[in-house]
Design an enzyme around this catalytic site. Structure first.
Site, PDB file in Angstrom:
ATOM      1  N   LYS A  28      -5.856  43.313 -68.838  1.00  0.00           N
ATOM      2  CA  LYS A  28      -5.881  44.646 -69.431  1.00  0.00           C
ATOM      3  C   LYS A  28      -7.325  45.126 -69.495  1.00  0.00           C
ATOM      4  CE  LYS A  28      -4.028  46.984 -73.473  1.00  0.00           C
ATOM      5  NZ  LYS A  28      -2.899  47.005 -74.393  1.00  0.00           N
ATOM      6  N   HIS A  76      -2.952  49.316 -67.070  1.00  0.00           N
ATOM      7  CA  HIS A  76      -4.080  48.505 -67.536  1.00  0.00           C
ATOM      8  C   HIS A  76      -5.342  48.626 -66.699  1.00  0.00           C
ATOM      9  CE1 HIS A  76      -1.445  45.611 -70.130  1.00  0.00           C
ATOM     10  NE2 HIS A  76      -1.302  46.892 -70.431  1.00  0.00           N
ATOM     11  N   GLU A 114      -1.257  38.425 -67.592  1.00  0.00           N
ATOM     12  CA  GLU A 114      -1.395  39.889 -67.507  1.00  0.00           C
ATOM     13  C   GLU A 114      -2.739  40.347 -68.076  1.00  0.00           C
ATOM     14  OE1 GLU A 114       1.656  41.922 -69.705  1.00  0.00           O
ATOM     15  OE2 GLU A 114       0.923  43.924 -69.166  1.00  0.00           O
ATOM     16  N   ASP A 127      -3.474  53.767 -71.825  1.00  0.00           N
ATOM     17  CA  ASP A 127      -2.313  52.911 -71.592  1.00  0.00           C
ATOM     18  C   ASP A 127      -1.186  53.313 -72.552  1.00  0.00           C
ATOM     19  OD1 ASP A 127      -0.714  50.784 -70.754  1.00  0.00           O
ATOM     20  OD2 ASP A 127      -1.631  49.396 -72.190  1.00  0.00           O
ATOM     21  N   TRP A 129       0.597  37.714 -72.074  1.00  0.00           N
ATOM     22  CA  TRP A 129      -0.366  38.775 -72.358  1.00  0.00           C
ATOM     23  C   TRP A 129      -0.841  38.576 -73.797  1.00  0.00           C
ATOM     24  CZ3 TRP A 129      -0.017  42.621 -76.203  1.00  0.00           C
ATOM     25  CH2 TRP A 129      -1.170  43.441 -76.259  1.00  0.00           C
ATOM     26  N   ASP A 173       7.631  48.406 -68.291  1.00  0.00           N
ATOM     27  CA  ASP A 173       6.954  48.241 -69.584  1.00  0.00           C
ATOM     28  C   ASP A 173       6.581  49.609 -70.139  1.00  0.00           C
ATOM     29  OD1 ASP A 173       5.684  47.262 -71.774  1.00  0.00           O
ATOM     30  OD2 ASP A 173       3.943  46.449 -70.736  1.00  0.00           O
ATOM     31  N   ASP A 217       1.976  53.980 -72.117  1.00  0.00           N
ATOM     32  CA  ASP A 217       3.336  53.474 -71.883  1.00  0.00           C
ATOM     33  C   ASP A 217       4.416  54.548 -72.006  1.00  0.00           C
ATOM     34  OD1 ASP A 217       3.008  50.544 -71.293  1.00  0.00           O
ATOM     35  OD2 ASP A 217       1.947  50.619 -73.198  1.00  0.00           O
ATOM     36  N   ASP A 235      -0.192  45.366 -64.666  1.00  0.00           N
ATOM     37  CA  ASP A 235       0.481  46.414 -65.440  1.00  0.00           C
ATOM     38  C   ASP A 235      -0.173  47.714 -65.006  1.00  0.00           C
ATOM     39  OD1 ASP A 235       0.644  48.391 -67.624  1.00  0.00           O
ATOM     40  OD2 ASP A 235       1.744  46.843 -68.696  1.00  0.00           O
ATOM     41  N   HIS A 286       4.198  45.192 -64.084  1.00  0.00           N
ATOM     42  CA  HIS A 286       4.759  45.984 -65.173  1.00  0.00           C
ATOM     43  C   HIS A 286       4.576  47.428 -64.752  1.00  0.00           C
ATOM     44  CE1 HIS A 286       4.597  43.174 -68.937  1.00  0.00           C
ATOM     45  NE2 HIS A 286       5.558  42.863 -68.094  1.00  0.00           N
TER      46      HIS A 286
HETATM   47  C1  RNT Z   1       0.366  45.506 -73.517  1.00  0.00           C
HETATM   48  C2  RNT Z   1       1.027  44.869 -72.358  1.00  0.00           C
HETATM   49  C3  RNT Z   1       2.230  44.026 -72.656  1.00  0.00           C
HETATM   50  C4  RNT Z   1       3.151  44.644 -73.680  1.00  0.00           C
HETATM   51  C5  RNT Z   1       4.499  43.982 -73.783  1.00  0.00           C
HETATM   52  C6  RNT Z   1       5.213  44.358 -75.014  1.00  0.00           C
HETATM   53  O1  RNT Z   1      -0.616  46.389 -73.182  1.00  0.00           O
HETATM   54  O2  RNT Z   1       1.339  45.823 -71.396  1.00  0.00           O
HETATM   55  O3  RNT Z   1       2.887  43.722 -71.479  1.00  0.00           O
HETATM   56  O4  RNT Z   1       3.365  45.985 -73.433  1.00  0.00           O
HETATM   57  O5  RNT Z   1       4.358  42.623 -73.627  1.00  0.00           O
HETATM   58 ZN    ZN Z   2       2.522  45.145 -69.733  1.00  0.00          ZN
END
Ligand code: RNT
Ligand code: ZN
Length: 412
Positions: free
Chosen positions: A222, A256, A220, A288, A179, A320, A290, A253, A280
């Site tokens: 986004k 994302h 990955e 996003d 990523w 994640d 998290d 993810d 993720h």
């Molecule tokens: C960031 C991505 C990525 C990170 C990690 C730390 O938006 O989701 O995967 O969160 O690699």
């Molecule tokens: Zn991620």
């Protein structure tokens, strides 16, 4: 009759085999991200977190050494049922002296491999393309500056070498996920060239060939990052196409995408064209963000797609999230237990019956079944699942973590 026997009967009424569900879920590996333990700080340097991602909060007791991080991780997994893996980032290299990203070597991860082998868990890996002075103007692999691009290509190559080495030592493939944060805050003058450069950089990184028994590659995508709202080089279209054309895999993810997109719905399409689907699982709140994974509809739907596919081996499930406003070990436990709950909940669906109703266009029965499932005694089955996995039930672990916080974390 005890609660569990009553629950078995209720599920039986819908032709759901509870024991089978429990056995299925306990063997599904879930890769727990090491970075919830220390707010993605890593062990290599003390650079601020960059890349358009953000950890908010300043809860005391954060792990700041390899030993502390391992200690906290072990404390967390004592309370998480199921088959656990650990997901590392390159910035978690273990070394007495500073090693730059273009210098990391397999030996820097031997201590992690030893730790994982001792605890019977497998490792996944990620190169770290952020929190570094060579991220110039928010570009890494797509940078217009040749030596910046070269630096990050070298990092990508070394990371894959490390992942393949981990895979060899653990005798099982290590997922290596790329990523990058590359993007722009405001409207670009040229969307094509950075994507062309990213494609070329990835071609160079993936030109090194490794045994598939040791490494699985993923990319990955986004939609946007903080301060990178207008343009993301590694978009969904970019990586889905890149992965399909190069025989590697896409990583979804769940944070994302635009908030109204249904991430679960994407899974079946990818399943038809990819060897593996990496995930993720996270919880986006308005963006996003998290947040710690919740046992909510979004996660339950993703789990349902995984289980209903009947191709569980194709999924590489990872977590994640990163929250620094609460006890970090409790965050790990809560989010990871919620993913386990979602998988178990999904394994307790009468998938065959639902498919049959759909094929027969009996949408009435399908709706009624979908609704009735919701009030089956899932909590009782979850308790049993925890018991079988020798971890505490809900309501029985937090007190211990409070003691751990007082006796260990707050003394750091
Ligand atoms: C960031 C991505 C990525 C990170 C990690 C730390 O938006 O989701 O995967 O969160 O690699
Ligand atoms: Zn991620």
């Amino acid at each position: 009759m005890n609660d569990y026997t009553v629950a078995l009967k209720k599920y039986e009424h819908y032709e759901i085999d509870v024991e089978k569900a429990i056995n299925l879920v306990k063997d599904i590996p879930v890769s727990i991200h090491c970075w919830q333990g220390d707010d993605i700080s890593g062990l290599l340097s003390h650079e601020a977190l960059t890349g358009g991602i953000q950890v908010t909060g300043n809860y005391p007791g954060k792990a700041s050494t390899f030993e502390e991080l391992k200690q906290d991780f072990l404390k967390a997994i004592e309370n998480i049922p199921g088959t656990k893996r650990i997901n590392l980032h390159a910035i978690y290299a273990v070394s007495d002296t500073f090693v730059d990203r273009n210098e990391i070597e397999p030996k820097h991860f031997d201590p992690w491999i030893d730790f994982a082998l001792e605890n019977n868990i497998k490792i996944d890996f990620n190169p770290t393309f952020f929190s570094h002075e060579k991220v110039i103007d928010n570009f890494t692999l797509s940078s217009p500056i040749e030596n910046v691009r070269e630096f990050w290509i070298e990092h990508g190559k070394r990371s894959r070498k490390i992942a393949a080495y981990i895979g060899k030592r653990q005798k099982s493939p290590c997922l290596c996920n790329i990523w990058i944060p590359d993007g722009m805050k405001d409207i670009p003058g040229d969307r094509l060239s950075p994507r062309k450069r990213l494609k070329d950089s990835l071609d160079q990184i993936y030109s090194d060939k490794y045994d598939e028994n040791f490494i699985i590659d993923s990319v990955e995508s986004k939609v946007f990052g903080i301060g990178l709202e207008s343009y993301t080089v590694g978009s969904s279209e970019f990586y889905i196409n890149y992965a399909a054309h190069h025989g590697i895999n896409a990583l979804l993810d769940s944070g994302h995408y635009h908030p109204t997109e249904n991430v679960a719905d994407k899974i079946s399409s990818l399943l038809l064209f990819n060897k593996f689907i990496a995930l993720h699982i996270t919880r986006p709140v308005r963006w996003d963000s998290d947040h710690v994974v919740s046992f909510n509809d979004d996660v339950r739907e993703i789990a349902r797609e995984i289980i209903a596919s009947n191709q569980i081996d194709k999924f590489l499930i990872g977590l994640d999230f990163f929250d620094a406003t609460i006890n970090r070990v409790a965050a790990w436990i809560t989010g990871s237990r919620n993913v386990q709950k979602a998988l178990l909940h999904a394994a307790l669906y009468p998938h065959k019956t639902m498919k049959k109703f759909q094929d027969e266009a009996d949408f009435t029965s399908l709706l009624v079944l979908n609704e009735e499932i919701k009030t089956l005694p899932f909590g009782t089955v979850w308790d049993k699942y925890c018991e079988i996995n020798s971890v505490p039930k809900d309501g029985e672990w937090l007190e211990e973590i409070k003691h751990y916080e007082r006796d260990v974390q707050l003394k750091r």
